[in-house]
Design a protein around this motif. Structure first.
Motif, PDB file in Angstrom:
ATOM      1  N   GLU A  12       0.827  -1.196   0.000  1.00 30.86           N
ATOM      2  CA  GLU A  12       0.000   0.000   0.000  1.00 30.86           C
ATOM      3  C   GLU A  12       0.869   1.257   0.000  1.00 30.86           C
ATOM      4  O   GLU A  12       0.501   2.280  -0.577  1.00 30.86           O
ATOM      5  CB  GLU A  12      -0.921   0.011   1.222  1.00 30.86           C
ATOM      6  N   LEU A  13       2.014   1.174   0.660  1.00 30.79           N
ATOM      7  CA  LEU A  13       2.945   2.305   0.693  1.00 30.79           C
ATOM      8  C   LEU A  13       3.754   2.391  -0.589  1.00 30.79           C
ATOM      9  O   LEU A  13       3.888   3.473  -1.177  1.00 30.79           O
ATOM     10  CB  LEU A  13       3.897   2.157   1.889  1.00 30.79           C
ATOM     11  N   ASP A 340       7.046   4.273  10.751  1.00 30.73           N
ATOM     12  CA  ASP A 340       5.827   5.046  11.026  1.00 30.73           C
ATOM     13  C   ASP A 340       4.629   4.462  10.287  1.00 30.73           C
ATOM     14  O   ASP A 340       3.520   4.393  10.832  1.00 30.73           O
ATOM     15  CB  ASP A 340       6.027   6.508  10.626  1.00 30.73           C
ATOM     16  N   PHE A 341       4.847   4.046   9.039  1.00 30.46           N
ATOM     17  CA  PHE A 341       3.754   3.484   8.251  1.00 30.46           C
ATOM     18  C   PHE A 341       3.247   2.180   8.860  1.00 30.46           C
ATOM     19  O   PHE A 341       2.038   2.002   9.043  1.00 30.46           O
ATOM     20  CB  PHE A 341       4.223   3.247   6.811  1.00 30.46           C
ATOM     21  N   LEU A 342       4.156   1.264   9.178  1.00 27.00           N
ATOM     22  CA  LEU A 342       3.727  -0.042   9.688  1.00 27.00           C
ATOM     23  C   LEU A 342       3.114   0.046  11.076  1.00 27.00           C
ATOM     24  O   LEU A 342       2.162  -0.682  11.383  1.00 27.00           O
ATOM     25  CB  LEU A 342       4.913  -1.018   9.706  1.00 27.00           C
ATOM     26  N   THR A 343       3.625   0.923  11.916  1.00 29.71           N
ATOM     27  CA  THR A 343       3.052   1.029  13.265  1.00 29.71           C
ATOM     28  C   THR A 343       1.642   1.612  13.232  1.00 29.71           C
ATOM     29  O   THR A 343       0.837   1.350  14.130  1.00 29.71           O
ATOM     30  CB  THR A 343       3.941   1.885  14.189  1.00 29.71           C
ATOM     31  N   LYS A 344       1.331   2.374  12.190  1.00 29.15           N
ATOM     32  CA  LYS A 344      -0.037   2.874  12.028  1.00 29.15           C
ATOM     33  C   LYS A 344      -0.943   1.799  11.445  1.00 29.15           C
ATOM     34  O   LYS A 344      -2.125   1.698  11.813  1.00 29.15           O
ATOM     35  CB  LYS A 344      -0.047   4.115  11.138  1.00 29.15           C
ATOM     36  N   LYS A 345      -0.402   0.985  10.529  1.00 28.64           N
ATOM     37  CA  LYS A 345      -1.193  -0.081   9.910  1.00 28.64           C
ATOM     38  C   LYS A 345      -1.491  -1.205  10.887  1.00 28.64           C
ATOM     39  O   LYS A 345      -2.585  -1.765  10.896  1.00 28.64           O
ATOM     40  CB  LYS A 345      -0.465  -0.637   8.685  1.00 28.64           C
ATOM     41  N   ILE A 346      -0.485  -1.582  11.686  1.00 31.85           N
ATOM     42  CA  ILE A 346      -0.650  -2.678  12.655  1.00 31.85           C
ATOM     43  C   ILE A 346      -0.129  -2.202  14.017  1.00 31.85           C
ATOM     44  O   ILE A 346       0.957  -2.591  14.461  1.00 31.85           O
ATOM     45  CB  ILE A 346       0.074  -3.963  12.178  1.00 31.85           C
ATOM     46  N   PRO A 347      -0.896  -1.335  14.684  1.00 26.93           N
ATOM     47  CA  PRO A 347      -0.420  -0.649  15.895  1.00 26.93           C
ATOM     48  C   PRO A 347      -0.135  -1.556  17.082  1.00 26.93           C
ATOM     49  O   PRO A 347       0.652  -1.194  17.953  1.00 26.93           O
ATOM     50  CB  PRO A 347      -1.563   0.327  16.204  1.00 26.93           C
ATOM     51  N   ASN A 348      -0.741  -2.707  17.148  1.00 31.73           N
ATOM     52  CA  ASN A 348      -0.545  -3.577  18.310  1.00 31.73           C
ATOM     53  C   ASN A 348       0.430  -4.720  18.041  1.00 31.73           C
ATOM     54  O   ASN A 348       0.421  -5.727  18.744  1.00 31.73           O
ATOM     55  CB  ASN A 348      -1.900  -4.141  18.762  1.00 31.73           C
ATOM     56  N   PHE A 349       1.272  -4.538  17.029  1.00 38.62           N
ATOM     57  CA  PHE A 349       2.225  -5.572  16.652  1.00 38.62           C
ATOM     58  C   PHE A 349       3.628  -5.146  17.073  1.00 38.62           C
ATOM     59  O   PHE A 349       3.923  -3.953  17.193  1.00 38.62           O
ATOM     60  CB  PHE A 349       2.173  -5.819  15.145  1.00 38.62           C
ATOM     61  N   ALA A 350       4.486  -6.137  17.316  1.00 36.84           N
ATOM     62  CA  ALA A 350       5.858  -5.859  17.762  1.00 36.84           C
ATOM     63  C   ALA A 350       6.710  -5.393  16.580  1.00 36.84           C
ATOM     64  O   ALA A 350       7.140  -6.192  15.750  1.00 36.84           O
ATOM     65  CB  ALA A 350       6.462  -7.108  18.382  1.00 36.84           C
ATOM     66  N   ILE A 351       6.950  -4.089  16.517  1.00 31.30           N
ATOM     67  CA  ILE A 351       7.762  -3.504  15.451  1.00 31.30           C
ATOM     68  C   ILE A 351       8.849  -2.654  16.098  1.00 31.30           C
ATOM     69  O   ILE A 351       8.559  -1.794  16.931  1.00 31.30           O
ATOM     70  CB  ILE A 351       6.916  -2.640  14.503  1.00 31.30           C
TER      71      ILE A 351
END
Length: 364
Positions: A12-13, A340-351
């Motif tokens: 998507e990005l 920043d993109f992934l933490t918004k897409k999957i906020p409750n995942f370990a990144i």
């Protein structure tokens, strides 16, 4: 969540479809079906980055640069590339590279440089061609609105800042079902005439499979008549580099100091100053000498990039100042962009954001 799901989010990005032909992007190490325990975001993938991923319980690395670029003929640990790949495989760590797909993305590498420099009215410096396609199909008039709307939902019909764009023409279609056919309307052996609508709709080339899947799912005919053509239009939301404007013109030396501070670089190599104010600025993260001509044509006062060779500094030809700020430095915000993109897409995942310094160039 599996590796393939992370890839879907990143598409998507920056769709990997738009990576340059010379590049090596996508899943380089690992299995797309592997369950992900955590993701480490890095600029490069080196041995110490793999070790950092292990320490942070991350079994997937999303890297900007690919660790495998040229072909590998053996894995013996004789080079830093081989040792990195071996360590990742031994510890079941997947490695994904996004590189030039993110370079070409409208919200990618160059957009971050523009943001860091406070540039306004930004646009793509080298817009892509051959990335816009057009679907033409024929459908009974009563079914046209449903299909058109479903194609819009699938991502078709976007042109620049406009959505839901299409063109339709009504006419009369004919067909004669043969033995073995299972026609929705009409009879075997008889020519049938049907009031039909011709729908014409554009879409981004990376969406082609999804567009065709939508067409076949929502078209009533057993045999769907359609055409797909590639358009010559430039894609204003896809391509290398960007050009924008400063809020107010500034002196060249003041701008040099500003860029050095904002891009956190130990050295700025530049061509001769021209003794004029800087207002319009072109940027291209990474090796960007190929865009010097485009920067001049865009009327830029300065072109910021990296990896310029000696003779390339002459190519400004008194029209603009060329600035080489270093390869890593020109891309330094990239891993933060991905994070920043992934933490918004999957906020409750370990990144996790890698803390490893992978810049191979040091300044004395």
């Amino acid at each position: 969540m599996k590796v393939k799901h992370i890839i879907e989010h990143l598409e998507e990005l920056a769709p990997l479809h738009y990576a340059e032909d010379f590049d090596n992007t996508g899943l380089l190490v690992g299995n797309a079906e592997q369950e992900v325990t955590g993701i480490l975001i890095s600029h490069d993938t080196l041995e110490n980055v793999v070790e950092e991923a292990m320490a942070k319980n991350c079994n997937m690395i999303v890297s900007f640069h690919p660790i495998i670029f040229a072909g590998l003929k053996r894995l013996t640990g004789s080079s830093y590339v081989e040792r990195t790949v071996i360590k990742a495989i031994e510890n079941k760590i997947a490695i994904l590279a996004i590189h030039t797909a993110l370079d070409n993305a409208i919200d990618g590498v160059n957009a971050k440089i523009c943001q860091a420099l406070g540039l306004k009215n930004c646009r793509i410096l080298l817009p892509k061609t051959g990335t816009i396609k057009k679907l033409t199909t024929f459908i009974p008039k009563k079914d046209a609105d449903l299909l058109r709307n479903k194609l819009f939902e699938a991502g078709a019909g976007n042109i620049g800042n406009y959505e839901n764009c299409s063109f339709s023409v009504d006419g009369m279609g004919s067909f004669k079902p043969q033995e073995g056919a299972n026609p929705t309307i009409g009879k075997i052996g008889e020519t049938h005439y049907e009031s039909e609508t011709q729908i014409n709709i554009t879409f981004a080339s990376h969406l082609e499979k999804n567009i065709l899947r939508t067409l076949f799912r929502h078209h009533p005919y057993e045999e769907v008549a359609y055409e797909i053509t590639t358009l010559d239009n430039t894609n204003q939301k896809l391509g290398m580099g960007m050009v924008g404007e400063l809020e107010s013109p500034v002196a060249e030396k003041a701008f040099l100091r500003f860029v050095k501070e904002r891009m956190q670089t130990g050295c700025v190599r530049h061509s001769a100053l021209l003794g004029k104010k800087v207002k319009k600025v072109a940027v291209l993260g990474g090796s960007g000498a190929f865009a010097i001509r485009a920067a001049k044509q865009a009327g830029a006062d300065v072109f910021i990039t990296a990896d310029l060779k000696y003779h390339q500094f002459y190519e400004g030809e008194g029209q603009l100042v060329l600035m080489d700020i270093g390869h890593f430095e020109s891309e330094r915000f990239t891993k933060n962009l991905i994070y920043d993109f992934l933490t918004k897409k999957i906020p409750n995942f370990a990144i996790a954001l890698s803390e490893s310094d992978t810049n191979p160039i040091k300044y004395f």
